[in-house]
Structure formats: structure tokens, C-alpha cells
Design a protein around this motif. Structure first.
Motif, PDB file in Angstrom:
ATOM      1  N   GLY A 185      -4.250  21.501   7.139  1.00 33.36           N
ATOM      2  CA  GLY A 185      -5.411  20.650   6.959  1.00 33.36           C
ATOM      3  C   GLY A 185      -5.264  19.729   5.766  1.00 33.36           C
ATOM      4  N   LYS A 186      -4.819  20.297   4.649  1.00 37.09           N
ATOM      5  CA  LYS A 186      -4.631  19.484   3.452  1.00 37.09           C
ATOM      6  C   LYS A 186      -3.511  18.463   3.646  1.00 37.09           C
ATOM      7  CE  LYS A 186      -6.328  22.917   0.145  1.00 37.09           C
ATOM      8  NZ  LYS A 186      -5.995  23.747  -1.035  1.00 37.09           N
ATOM      9  N   ALA A 187      -2.452  18.892   4.330  1.00 38.23           N
ATOM     10  CA  ALA A 187      -1.338  17.973   4.571  1.00 38.23           C
ATOM     11  C   ALA A 187      -1.791  16.801   5.434  1.00 38.23           C
ATOM     12  CB  ALA A 187      -0.187  18.715   5.237  1.00 38.23           C
ATOM     13  N   ALA A 188      -2.553  17.081   6.483  1.00 44.13           N
ATOM     14  CA  ALA A 188      -3.033  16.017   7.359  1.00 44.13           C
ATOM     15  C   ALA A 188      -3.977  15.080   6.620  1.00 44.13           C
ATOM     16  CB  ALA A 188      -3.727  16.623   8.577  1.00 44.13           C
ATOM     17  N   ALA A 189      -4.801  15.638   5.740  1.00 43.92           N
ATOM     18  CA  ALA A 189      -5.735  14.812   4.978  1.00 43.92           C
ATOM     19  C   ALA A 189      -4.988  13.858   4.050  1.00 43.92           C
ATOM     20  CB  ALA A 189      -6.687  15.700   4.173  1.00 43.92           C
ATOM     21  N   ARG A 190      -3.929  14.348   3.413  1.00 39.55           N
ATOM     22  CA  ARG A 190      -3.159  13.482   2.539  1.00 39.55           C
ATOM     23  C   ARG A 190      -2.473  12.380   3.344  1.00 39.55           C
ATOM     24  NH1 ARG A 190      -2.442  14.801  -2.711  1.00 39.55           N
ATOM     25  NH2 ARG A 190      -0.557  13.520  -2.841  1.00 39.55           N
ATOM     26  N   LEU A 191      -1.959  12.719   4.525  1.00 34.66           N
ATOM     27  CA  LEU A 191      -1.300  11.709   5.340  1.00 34.66           C
ATOM     28  C   LEU A 191      -2.271  10.646   5.842  1.00 34.66           C
ATOM     29  CD1 LEU A 191       1.264  13.745   7.482  1.00 34.66           C
ATOM     30  CD2 LEU A 191       1.765  12.050   5.712  1.00 34.66           C
ATOM     31  N   LEU A 218       0.848  -1.189   0.000  1.00 36.63           N
ATOM     32  CA  LEU A 218       0.000   0.000   0.000  1.00 36.63           C
ATOM     33  C   LEU A 218       0.881   1.235   0.000  1.00 36.63           C
ATOM     34  CD1 LEU A 218      -2.523  -1.086   2.777  1.00 36.63           C
ATOM     35  CD2 LEU A 218      -2.894  -1.205   0.311  1.00 36.63           C
ATOM     36  N   LYS A 219       0.307   2.381  -0.394  1.00 36.88           N
ATOM     37  CA  LYS A 219       1.090   3.615  -0.304  1.00 36.88           C
ATOM     38  C   LYS A 219       0.266   4.712   0.357  1.00 36.88           C
ATOM     39  CE  LYS A 219       0.192   5.661  -4.886  1.00 36.88           C
ATOM     40  NZ  LYS A 219       0.839   6.126  -6.148  1.00 36.88           N
ATOM     41  N   ARG A 220       0.961   5.502   1.149  1.00 36.76           N
ATOM     42  CA  ARG A 220       0.363   6.666   1.783  1.00 36.76           C
ATOM     43  C   ARG A 220       0.723   7.890   0.953  1.00 36.76           C
ATOM     44  NH1 ARG A 220      -1.596   7.018   6.723  1.00 36.76           N
ATOM     45  NH2 ARG A 220      -0.485   5.138   7.411  1.00 36.76           N
ATOM     46  N   LYS A 221      -0.237   8.773   0.746  1.00 34.68           N
ATOM     47  CA  LYS A 221       0.016   9.933  -0.099  1.00 34.68           C
ATOM     48  C   LYS A 221       1.049  10.858   0.533  1.00 34.68           C
ATOM     49  CE  LYS A 221      -4.067  10.240  -2.981  1.00 34.68           C
ATOM     50  NZ  LYS A 221      -5.100  11.162  -3.534  1.00 34.68           N
ATOM     51  N   ARG A 222       1.856  11.475  -0.327  1.00 40.13           N
ATOM     52  CA  ARG A 222       2.873  12.408   0.138  1.00 40.13           C
ATOM     53  C   ARG A 222       2.253  13.763   0.472  1.00 40.13           C
ATOM     54  NH1 ARG A 222       7.854  11.642  -4.195  1.00 40.13           N
ATOM     55  NH2 ARG A 222       8.138   9.392  -3.902  1.00 40.13           N
ATOM     56  N   VAL A 223       2.892  14.450   1.393  1.00 39.48           N
ATOM     57  CA  VAL A 223       2.465  15.813   1.721  1.00 39.48           C
ATOM     58  C   VAL A 223       2.947  16.752   0.622  1.00 39.48           C
ATOM     59  CG1 VAL A 223       2.732  17.728   3.341  1.00 39.48           C
ATOM     60  CG2 VAL A 223       2.468  15.384   4.196  1.00 39.48           C
TER      61      VAL A 223
END
Length: 321
Positions: free
Chosen positions: A104-110, A93-98
Motif C-alpha cells: 500500500g505504501k509503495a503504491a502510494a509513493r508511486l 517532475l519527479k515520481r517518488k521512489r519506492v
């Protein structure tokens, strides 16, 4: 240490294959290479002073891909043995990069974890000279991840992204009937894992691989590092080892003499063959190949600007051990 140029065509440079190299194997007249951002692999021929004359091969032309021909396969390892070319995806799996400075947007991507089905692929392609032929694959609902779902060591890590110490295949070596898969993660209390498989073709059309017998697990004391690639060297395997998380180093090449049973391998049985250079935020060793003359070739993900050549190529390192 020496360096050699790998020269890519315009399309591969545009898709940044040359800056995302993750797998390499020697062929009779050149090298096979792959990046981890596409669903294709390349052959580069030796021209006398560099590897070039690139030919690109789409995986979908040789095996069925679970998510179709265009989604990336995150190819992390290649092997060549007994007239076949093997290709393995990360199975991670992959987690989206910041990408935003907005908290807020950074936390949502993480918080966003993505599954890409083409990553869950182990393929074996017959070779006619240096021409791949239609082959067979272990993928989908009957793929490797399905066999590991209830594994007490590895099963819990299938739900974690690779960069979070989750399950992450990063190399393959084939010796006889044994297929070894090196795991970047998980690392269990400092111990890395290598899977050993035996596979066979199944189905009337010979388009599918299946496990011929239960897989085996080998636990290696790499001092907290994971396996980033591996390649055969006679009866031994050379392991490219590095961090499992998003760190720069250290990076070593170690020699392992695998047995025929599952086991726990202490650090004293893993000879350090070489310590490799690595950069800060760049020059991450990702692919390892033993050349016919005995030297080691290493290719790098995120190469530094100093590795990019005026002709649009990238420099690989060659080590004598």
C-alpha cells in the motif's frame, strides 16, 4: 582509458555530491562540477596528481531561485563559453521512489509526483577568472517550460516525470550565440530531441534571461536512447547517449554536426566515437567534458565502491578518442 581522482571536502561528501555527479566542464586551472541533489556547484583545482582544493558556490548567491536558496536545483548540465558559466536544471517532475515493502505504501509513493521549482532554471554567470559573478536566469513563469507548453512534440510530456520518459533536460552546450539543451526524454519513437535556443538579458537589473527568437528542435535517431550530456568539439557536438528510463545501459558518445535549421538527423549522420562502460545498478555516465588536450572526461552517478578512494574522492574516467 585512464582514471583521475576528484577529491571533495567533508560537507560535499556528507551531502553525497561526489556520488551524484551530473555535470562537468574544464576551467583554466581545474574543473567545474555539479551534483543533482543540491542547489550549488563546485570548482576543483588541479593539484598535480588529482583534482581537489574544492570551492563550493551556492546558486542563490548569483541568481534568484524560484523556490529559494535551499531547495535542490537538480543541476544536470554545465557549459563554459565566452567568459560565462552556464548551469541548467532538469526542468522535470519527479515520481517518488519506492522505499517500503508494504504494498500500500509503495503504491502510494508511486502515485505521488512532485514539482520542485528550482529545477526549472537556466542560468548564465559571468566569470572573472574562476570567480562567478551575479548573473541572469531563465526561470519561473517566463521560463523554458512556459514556452514549450503548447509544443506539439514536447508539450504533452511536461506533465510526466523525467524517469517516465517525461521532459528532462540533461545537458547543455554553448557554441557562439547558440545554446543547445540535450533531452534525456522524451524519446519519440526512438528519436531523441535537442533544443536550440538563443537568449538575451532582459530587465533593468540584467537579472533575467529571455528567448531572443523562437526555439528550434532537432530530432536525432539515437536508436531509442536519450541525451545524457553534450559538449562542443570544434564545430561539432559530442553527445553522451544513454537510456531515458531507469536502466543501466548501453551508453555511447556520438558526434553530431548541427546545422543552422531545425531538422531530422538519421543515425548515419551520428558517428559513434566511443562506447562507454557502465555498471549494473551503478556507474551511470552522466557528465561529459572535452579536455584541452583533446581527451574526454566522464563522471558517473551512483559510482561503484571501486570508484571511491580512501581520501574520500571519486574516480572519473578519461578517454582518448
Amino acid at each position: 582509458m585512464e582514471q583521475v581522482e576528484l577529491r571533495f571536502d567533508h560537507a560535499s561528501r556528507a551531502s553525497q555530491t561526489h556520488t551524484n555527479l551530473s555535470a562537468i566542464r574544464q576551467s583554466p586551472h581545474g574543473i567545474w562540477v555539479a551534483g543533482d541533489e543540491t542547489a550549488s556547484f563546485e570548482h576543483l583545482a588541479w593539484t598535480g596528481d588529482h583534482f581537489g582544493d574544492q570551492r563550493t558556490f551556492r546558486l542563490a548567491d548569483y541568481v534568484d531561485l524560484p523556490a529559494g536558496p535551499d531547495d535542490e536545483a537538480d543541476i544536470e548540465g554545465m557549459a563554459r563559453a565566452d567568459g560565462h558559466l552556464w548551469v541548467v536544471g532538469s526542468h522535470s517532475l519527479k515520481r517518488k521512489r519506492v522505499k517500503s515493502k508494504d504494498p500500500g505504501k509503495a503504491a502510494a509513493r508511486l502515485a505521488t509526483v512532485v514539482r520542485e521549482d528550482n529545477r526549472y532554471l537556466l542560468a548564465r554567470l559571468p566569470l572573472h577568472g574562476e570567480e562567478p559573478q551575479a548573473g541572469a536566469a531563465l526561470s519561473g513563469e517566463r521560463g523554458l517550460a512556459a514556452h514549450l507548453r503548447d509544443d506539439p512534440h514536447l508539450g504533452p510530456f511536461l506533465a510526466l516525470p523525467g524517469k517516465d520518459n517525461g521532459f528532462d533536460v540533461e545537458g547543455i552546450a554553448v557554441v557562439g550565440e547558440r545554446v543547445y539543451l540535450g533531452l534525456r526524454g522524451p524519446v519519440l519513437r526512438g528519436w531523441a530531441v535537442v533544443l536550440e535556443l538563443r537568449v538575451e538579458e532582459a530587465g533593468r537589473r540584467r537579472l533575467r534571461l529571455r528567448l531572443r527568437e523562437p526555439y528550434r528542435k532537432h530530432f536525432l535517431d539515437l536508436g531509442g536512447l536519450g541525451v545524457r550530456d553534450l559538449c562542443p568539439d570544434g564545430e561539432s557536438l559530442l553527445l553522451l547517449t544513454g537510456p531515458t528510463m531507469a536502466l543501466d545501459g548501453p551508453v555511447h558518445v556520438r558526434r553530431w554536426w548541427p546545422g543552422h535549421r531545425s531538422g531530422v538527423v538519421p543515425a548515419g549522420e551520428l558517428e559513434v566515437v566511443a562506447e562507454l562502460p557502465f555498471g549494473v545498478g551503478c556507474d551511470h555516465p552522466e557528465g561529459l567534458a572535452r579536455l584541452a588536450d583533446g581527451r574526454l572526461m566522464v563522471v558517473y552517478d551512483s559510482p561503484s565502491p571501486a570508484r571511491i578512494t580512501p581520501a574520500g574522492g571519486v574516480l572519473a574516467d578519461v578517454f582518448t578518442i
